[in-house]
Design a protein around this motif. Sequence first.
Motif, PDB file in Angstrom:
ATOM      1  N   GLY A 100       0.857  -1.187  -0.037  1.00 12.90           N
ATOM      2  CA  GLY A 100      -0.347   0.085   0.248  1.00 12.90           C
ATOM      3  C   GLY A 100       0.988   1.567  -0.052  1.00 12.90           C
ATOM      4  O   GLY A 100       0.606   2.408  -0.502  1.00 12.90           O
ATOM      5  N   LEU A 101       2.271   1.550   0.841  1.00 13.62           N
ATOM      6  CA  LEU A 101       2.655   2.250   0.908  1.00 13.62           C
ATOM      7  C   LEU A 101       4.010   2.543  -0.556  1.00 13.62           C
ATOM      8  O   LEU A 101       3.079   3.959  -0.927  1.00 13.62           O
ATOM      9  CB  LEU A 101       3.629   2.210   2.017  1.00 13.62           C
ATOM     10  N   THR A 102       4.248   1.882  -0.955  1.00 20.51           N
ATOM     11  CA  THR A 102       4.644   1.511  -2.503  1.00 20.51           C
ATOM     12  C   THR A 102       3.677   2.151  -3.269  1.00 20.51           C
ATOM     13  O   THR A 102       4.379   3.657  -4.033  1.00 20.51           O
ATOM     14  CB  THR A 102       4.975  -0.040  -2.515  1.00 20.51           C
ATOM     15  N   HIS A 103       2.457   1.992  -3.840  1.00 18.65           N
ATOM     16  CA  HIS A 103       1.504   2.216  -4.361  1.00 18.65           C
ATOM     17  C   HIS A 103       1.388   3.832  -4.001  1.00 18.65           C
ATOM     18  O   HIS A 103       1.554   4.557  -5.151  1.00 18.65           O
ATOM     19  CB  HIS A 103       0.125   1.702  -4.398  1.00 18.65           C
ATOM     20  N   ALA A 104       1.292   4.621  -3.117  1.00 17.71           N
ATOM     21  CA  ALA A 104       1.253   5.578  -2.251  1.00 17.71           C
ATOM     22  C   ALA A 104       2.009   6.192  -3.011  1.00 17.71           C
ATOM     23  O   ALA A 104       1.862   7.606  -3.784  1.00 17.71           O
ATOM     24  CB  ALA A 104       0.691   5.383  -0.979  1.00 17.71           C
ATOM     25  N   ASN A 108      -0.566   6.022  -6.685  1.00 17.26           N
ATOM     26  CA  ASN A 108      -1.951   5.644  -7.113  1.00 17.26           C
ATOM     27  C   ASN A 108      -2.685   5.498  -5.828  1.00 17.26           C
ATOM     28  O   ASN A 108      -2.633   4.294  -4.887  1.00 17.26           O
ATOM     29  CB  ASN A 108      -1.535   3.755  -7.438  1.00 17.26           C
ATOM     30  N   GLY A 112      -3.240   2.268  -3.081  1.00 16.40           N
ATOM     31  CA  GLY A 112      -2.151   1.945  -2.226  1.00 16.40           C
ATOM     32  C   GLY A 112      -3.781   2.256  -0.925  1.00 16.40           C
ATOM     33  O   GLY A 112      -3.176   2.132   0.236  1.00 16.40           O
ATOM     34  N   LEU A 116      -3.571  -0.370   2.009  1.00 14.22           N
ATOM     35  CA  LEU A 116      -3.489  -0.181   3.577  1.00 14.22           C
ATOM     36  C   LEU A 116      -4.755  -0.072   3.998  1.00 14.22           C
ATOM     37  O   LEU A 116      -4.312  -1.185   5.231  1.00 14.22           O
ATOM     38  CB  LEU A 116      -3.340   1.449   3.002  1.00 14.22           C
ATOM     39  N   LEU A 148      -5.142   9.352   1.473  1.00 12.47           N
ATOM     40  CA  LEU A 148      -4.488   9.171  -0.272  1.00 12.47           C
ATOM     41  C   LEU A 148      -6.137   9.515  -0.464  1.00 12.47           C
ATOM     42  O   LEU A 148      -5.912  10.312  -1.659  1.00 12.47           O
ATOM     43  CB  LEU A 148      -4.100   7.660  -0.303  1.00 12.47           C
ATOM     44  N   GLY A 153      -1.234  12.719  -2.274  1.00 13.58           N
ATOM     45  CA  GLY A 153      -0.359  11.399  -3.096  1.00 13.58           C
ATOM     46  C   GLY A 153       0.570  12.344  -3.879  1.00 13.58           C
ATOM     47  O   GLY A 153      -0.137  13.703  -4.274  1.00 13.58           O
ATOM     48  N   ALA A 157       8.468   7.939   0.567  1.00 10.60           N
ATOM     49  CA  ALA A 157       7.760   6.591   1.524  1.00 10.60           C
ATOM     50  C   ALA A 157       8.918   6.159   2.534  1.00 10.60           C
ATOM     51  O   ALA A 157       8.438   6.057   3.435  1.00 10.60           O
ATOM     52  CB  ALA A 157       8.185   4.706   0.277  1.00 10.60           C
TER      53      ALA A 157
END
Length: 167
Positions: A100-104, A108, A112, A116, A148, A153, A157
């Motif tokens: 989720g943090l990666t997508h954020a 995205n 994200g 999360l 988000l 966003g 990270a």
Amino acid sequence: MVFGENRGVERTPRDRDSEGRARSARPRDGLGRPLPYGRAGVARQAEGIARSPGETLAEAQRLLDAGKPFHAHEVFEDAWKTRPEPERDLWQGLAQLAVGLTHAARGNAPGGARLLERGADRIAGYGDPYDVDVSGLAAWARDLAERLVSGGGPVDARVEAPRLTLA
């Protein structure tokens, strides 16, 4: 034979690991995005490593602190695949938080936020095994998901990296 819109498009063979599974050999950036072949990327996490819970948490925290939540997710994925059944949802939920943090961080926000929330729900019933700050992580995830959804966003990270343990 290729059908539809891909007709006539020449395909290159997929990268495979030593066991024949599809495994992209393309280099990746710090957020796990594929880079063009030949570019320098971030070293990948070795897969299939059985670590103790403490080793898993320490390695994942190191990666999160370095702004590499995609790589932390891979560490958690190893744990969820190797730890006993009663713990697997905990490790899978932690992996979902990292993704989720990666997508954020990739921008995205909807994806994200969904991951999360899903991760927070998955870990919620665990108390604090191995000194994992379950309630703190769930609150962090829900707060970030709300930001988000409200138009936040991409996020940094490294700045947003949570503390995994109570200590």
